[in-house]
Write a protein that holds these residues in place. Structure first.
Motif, mmCIF file in Angstrom:
data_model
loop_
_atom_site.group_PDB
_atom_site.id
_atom_site.type_symbol
_atom_site.label_atom_id
_atom_site.label_comp_id
_atom_site.label_asym_id
_atom_site.label_seq_id
_atom_site.Cartn_x
_atom_site.Cartn_y
_atom_site.Cartn_z
ATOM 1 N N GLU A 200 0.810 -1.220 0.000
ATOM 2 C CA GLU A 200 0.000 0.000 0.000
ATOM 3 C C GLU A 200 0.842 1.269 0.000
ATOM 4 O O GLU A 200 0.507 2.240 -0.671
ATOM 5 C CB GLU A 200 -0.962 0.002 1.195
ATOM 6 N N ALA A 201 1.931 1.283 0.735
ATOM 7 C CA ALA A 201 2.751 2.490 0.799
ATOM 8 C C ALA A 201 3.311 2.844 -0.573
ATOM 9 O O ALA A 201 3.303 4.020 -0.975
ATOM 10 C CB ALA A 201 3.891 2.296 1.802
ATOM 11 N N GLU A 202 3.781 1.845 -1.305
ATOM 12 C CA GLU A 202 4.317 2.104 -2.646
ATOM 13 C C GLU A 202 3.217 2.515 -3.612
ATOM 14 O O GLU A 202 3.418 3.411 -4.448
ATOM 15 C CB GLU A 202 5.043 0.861 -3.158
ATOM 16 N N ILE A 203 2.052 1.914 -3.492
ATOM 17 C CA ILE A 203 0.934 2.293 -4.363
ATOM 18 C C ILE A 203 0.527 3.739 -4.089
ATOM 19 O O ILE A 203 0.260 4.507 -5.020
ATOM 20 C CB ILE A 203 -0.250 1.333 -4.166
ATOM 21 N N GLU A 204 0.495 4.119 -2.821
ATOM 22 C CA GLU A 204 0.165 5.510 -2.481
ATOM 23 C C GLU A 204 1.158 6.473 -3.114
ATOM 24 O O GLU A 204 0.772 7.532 -3.638
ATOM 25 C CB GLU A 204 0.133 5.685 -0.970
ATOM 26 N N GLU A 205 2.443 6.120 -3.087
ATOM 27 C CA GLU A 205 3.455 6.990 -3.692
ATOM 28 C C GLU A 205 3.300 7.042 -5.211
ATOM 29 O O GLU A 205 3.464 8.107 -5.821
ATOM 30 C CB GLU A 205 4.850 6.505 -3.311
ATOM 31 N N LEU A 206 2.996 5.914 -5.826
ATOM 32 C CA LEU A 206 2.813 5.895 -7.277
ATOM 33 C C LEU A 206 1.596 6.726 -7.683
ATOM 34 O O LEU A 206 1.647 7.480 -8.655
ATOM 35 C CB LEU A 206 2.662 4.455 -7.764
ATOM 36 N N VAL A 207 0.495 6.589 -6.941
ATOM 37 C CA VAL A 207 -0.705 7.378 -7.243
ATOM 38 C C VAL A 207 -0.436 8.856 -7.032
ATOM 39 O O VAL A 207 -0.838 9.708 -7.845
ATOM 40 C CB VAL A 207 -1.898 6.902 -6.385
ATOM 41 N N ALA A 208 0.270 9.187 -5.953
ATOM 42 C CA ALA A 208 0.585 10.593 -5.694
ATOM 43 C C ALA A 208 1.454 11.175 -6.802
ATOM 44 O O ALA A 208 1.292 12.332 -7.191
ATOM 45 C CB ALA A 208 1.278 10.732 -4.341
ATOM 46 N N GLY A 209 2.387 10.368 -7.322
ATOM 47 C CA GLY A 209 3.298 10.870 -8.341
ATOM 48 C C GLY A 209 2.728 10.872 -9.738
ATOM 49 O O GLY A 209 2.983 11.799 -10.520
ATOM 50 N N ILE A 210 1.929 9.854 -10.069
ATOM 51 C CA ILE A 210 1.398 9.725 -11.424
ATOM 52 C C ILE A 210 0.013 10.353 -11.545
ATOM 53 O O ILE A 210 -0.332 10.938 -12.570
ATOM 54 C CB ILE A 210 1.364 8.233 -11.835
ATOM 55 N N GLY A 211 -0.777 10.235 -10.488
ATOM 56 C CA GLY A 211 -2.110 10.837 -10.499
ATOM 57 C C GLY A 211 -3.186 9.829 -10.158
ATOM 58 O O GLY A 211 -3.075 8.646 -10.469
ATOM 59 N N GLU A 212 -4.263 10.324 -9.499
ATOM 60 C CA GLU A 212 -5.402 9.459 -9.219
ATOM 61 C C GLU A 212 -6.101 9.099 -10.518
ATOM 62 O O GLU A 212 -6.177 9.900 -11.444
ATOM 63 C CB GLU A 212 -6.380 10.147 -8.266
ATOM 64 N N GLN A 213 -6.620 7.866 -10.573
ATOM 65 C CA GLN A 213 -7.300 7.330 -11.769
ATOM 66 C C GLN A 213 -6.380 7.313 -12.979
ATOM 67 O O GLN A 213 -6.841 7.388 -14.120
ATOM 68 C CB GLN A 213 -8.574 8.118 -12.089
ATOM 69 N N LYS A 214 -5.085 7.201 -12.749
ATOM 70 C CA LYS A 214 -4.111 7.125 -13.841
ATOM 71 C C LYS A 214 -3.230 5.877 -13.760
ATOM 72 O O LYS A 214 -2.595 5.521 -14.744
ATOM 73 C CB LYS A 214 -3.203 8.362 -13.839
ATOM 74 N N LEU A 215 -3.187 5.232 -12.601
ATOM 75 C CA LEU A 215 -2.296 4.105 -12.389
ATOM 76 C C LEU A 215 -3.018 2.785 -12.660
ATOM 77 O O LEU A 215 -4.122 2.554 -12.153
ATOM 78 C CB LEU A 215 -1.768 4.116 -10.953
ATOM 79 N N ALA A 216 -2.397 1.922 -13.448
ATOM 80 C CA ALA A 216 -2.908 0.579 -13.699
ATOM 81 C C ALA A 216 -1.940 -0.434 -13.098
ATOM 82 O O ALA A 216 -0.723 -0.286 -13.226
ATOM 83 C CB ALA A 216 -3.072 0.335 -15.193
ATOM 84 N N LEU A 217 -2.491 -1.453 -12.444
ATOM 85 C CA LEU A 217 -1.684 -2.478 -11.799
ATOM 86 C C LEU A 217 -2.111 -3.860 -12.275
ATOM 87 O O LEU A 217 -3.150 -4.021 -12.920
ATOM 88 C CB LEU A 217 -1.825 -2.385 -10.274
ATOM 89 N N ILE A 218 -1.318 -4.853 -11.927
ATOM 90 C CA ILE A 218 -1.651 -6.235 -12.227
ATOM 91 C C ILE A 218 -1.970 -6.962 -10.929
ATOM 92 O O ILE A 218 -1.294 -6.761 -9.914
ATOM 93 C CB ILE A 218 -0.509 -6.940 -12.993
ATOM 94 N N GLY A 219 -3.019 -7.762 -10.957
ATOM 95 C CA GLY A 219 -3.407 -8.514 -9.782
ATOM 96 C C GLY A 219 -2.562 -9.762 -9.639
ATOM 97 O O GLY A 219 -2.621 -10.660 -10.475
ATOM 98 N N LEU A 220 -1.769 -9.802 -8.607
ATOM 99 C CA LEU A 220 -0.916 -10.949 -8.307
ATOM 100 C C LEU A 220 -0.984 -11.214 -6.806
ATOM 101 O O LEU A 220 -1.379 -10.329 -6.038
ATOM 102 C CB LEU A 220 0.539 -10.655 -8.703
ATOM 103 N N PRO A 221 -0.627 -12.420 -6.347
ATOM 104 C CA PRO A 221 -0.574 -12.641 -4.906
ATOM 105 C C PRO A 221 0.308 -11.596 -4.224
ATOM 106 O O PRO A 221 1.415 -11.319 -4.677
ATOM 107 C CB PRO A 221 0.043 -14.046 -4.799
ATOM 108 N N GLY A 222 -0.219 -10.983 -3.188
ATOM 109 C CA GLY A 222 0.512 -9.947 -2.477
ATOM 110 C C GLY A 222 0.047 -8.536 -2.793
ATOM 111 O O GLY A 222 0.342 -7.598 -2.044
ATOM 112 N N VAL A 223 -0.674 -8.365 -3.902
ATOM 113 C CA VAL A 223 -1.227 -7.051 -4.249
ATOM 114 C C VAL A 223 -2.527 -6.858 -3.464
ATOM 115 O O VAL A 223 -3.316 -7.806 -3.328
ATOM 116 C CB VAL A 223 -1.479 -6.959 -5.764
ATOM 117 N N PRO A 224 -2.774 -5.671 -2.929
ATOM 118 C CA PRO A 224 -4.012 -5.458 -2.170
ATOM 119 C C PRO A 224 -5.262 -5.807 -2.968
ATOM 120 O O PRO A 224 -5.255 -5.813 -4.202
ATOM 121 C CB PRO A 224 -3.957 -3.959 -1.846
#
Length: 256
Positions: A184-208
């Motif tokens: 979550e901490a890294e995702i928060e930083e990525l969203v803060a840096g790239i923008g809300e509703q702009k980040l796409a992720l892949i669902g894998l074990p360990g991802v929220p």
């Protein structure tokens, strides 16, 4: 819907407050199976899975085969379809133009951690080609800044990811795909840096979980080749059980 309307809907789904989940498919029957669910709002092809279906390693399938299958999928369903177009196959503009001709209204195109200027030029070419076709194409620009560079210090790959993501958005990308397993901490930083509703992720074990990703401002969640691997695992398990003297289970659904 016209292809332009379909593309506009896919872009809207990326920018809406609700997380867009796209379950990756690899052929017509897998696409129709997932599209039949009322929760399905869009589909995404998995390039790795399509390549495997034709006997190619990931990234080595000819562009003609990839586009043909993506087009078959797009024509078989009513929801918008985004295609995995690898790195653009050497000519991102022409590849996007051909994809649109097949009914595809969005795509992943990856940077493979090439120099930033070169990667931005690929995004520019893809966006320009879609504009020339009059289609508001949903480009999910992928950066491998973590996948290929996570051995670097955390602050280095994180800064590189954000720099690339912002540059791709400035060049006209709809969203930025950052594959990897993040807390979550890294995702928060990525969203803060790239923008809300702009980040796409892949669902894998360990991802929220999806609900948490939505709360964090993530735009899109896909699943890559994992969906095909699960299907193939079920097939192999069934075959092993039959060889061991088992019988087919009750309640088989005629999905094909």
């Amino acid at each position: 819907m016209t292809i332009a309307e379909n593309a506009a809907e896919l872009r809207r789904l990326h920018t809406a407050p609700e997380l867009l989940q796209v379950v990756n498919v690899w052929d017509v029957v897998s696409a129709r199976t997932v599209a039949a669910l009322p929760e399905t709002r869009a589909l995404a092809t998995a390039g790795h899975s399509i390549a495997a279906s034709f006997g190619y390693p990931d990234g080595e399938i000819p562009v003609d085969l990839m586009l043909d299958m993506a087009g078959r999928i797009a024509r078989a369903v009513e929801v918008p379809v985004s295609a995995d177009l690898d790195d653009g196959y050497g000519d991102a503009g022409e590849t996007v133009r051909r994809a649109i001709g097949e009914g595809i209204v969005g795509a992943n195109i990856e940077d493979r951690l090439k120099p930033l200027a070169e990667s931005v030029a690929v995004v520019d070419a893809a966006v320009a080609a879609a504009g020339a076709e009059g289609v508001p194409f949903a480009l999910n620009a992928r950066t491998d800044a973590w996948l290929r560079g996570h051995a670097r210090p955390r602050e280095v790959w994180l800064a590189d990811t954000i720099e690339r993501g912002r540059a791709f958005l400035d060049a006209g990308a709809t969203s930025v795909f950052v594959p990897g397993v993040f807390g979550e901490a890294e995702i928060e930083e990525l969203v803060a840096g790239i923008g809300e509703q702009k980040l796409a992720l892949i669902g894998l074990p360990g991802v929220p979980a999806p609900a948490r990703l939505e709360a964090l401002g993530v735009a899109r969640l896909s699943y890559g080749p994992t969906t095909q691997r699960i299907a193939l695992g079920a097939l192999q398990d069934l075959a092993a059980d039959l060889y061991a003297g088992g019988v087919l289970p009750d309640g088989i659904r005629p999905l094909n």
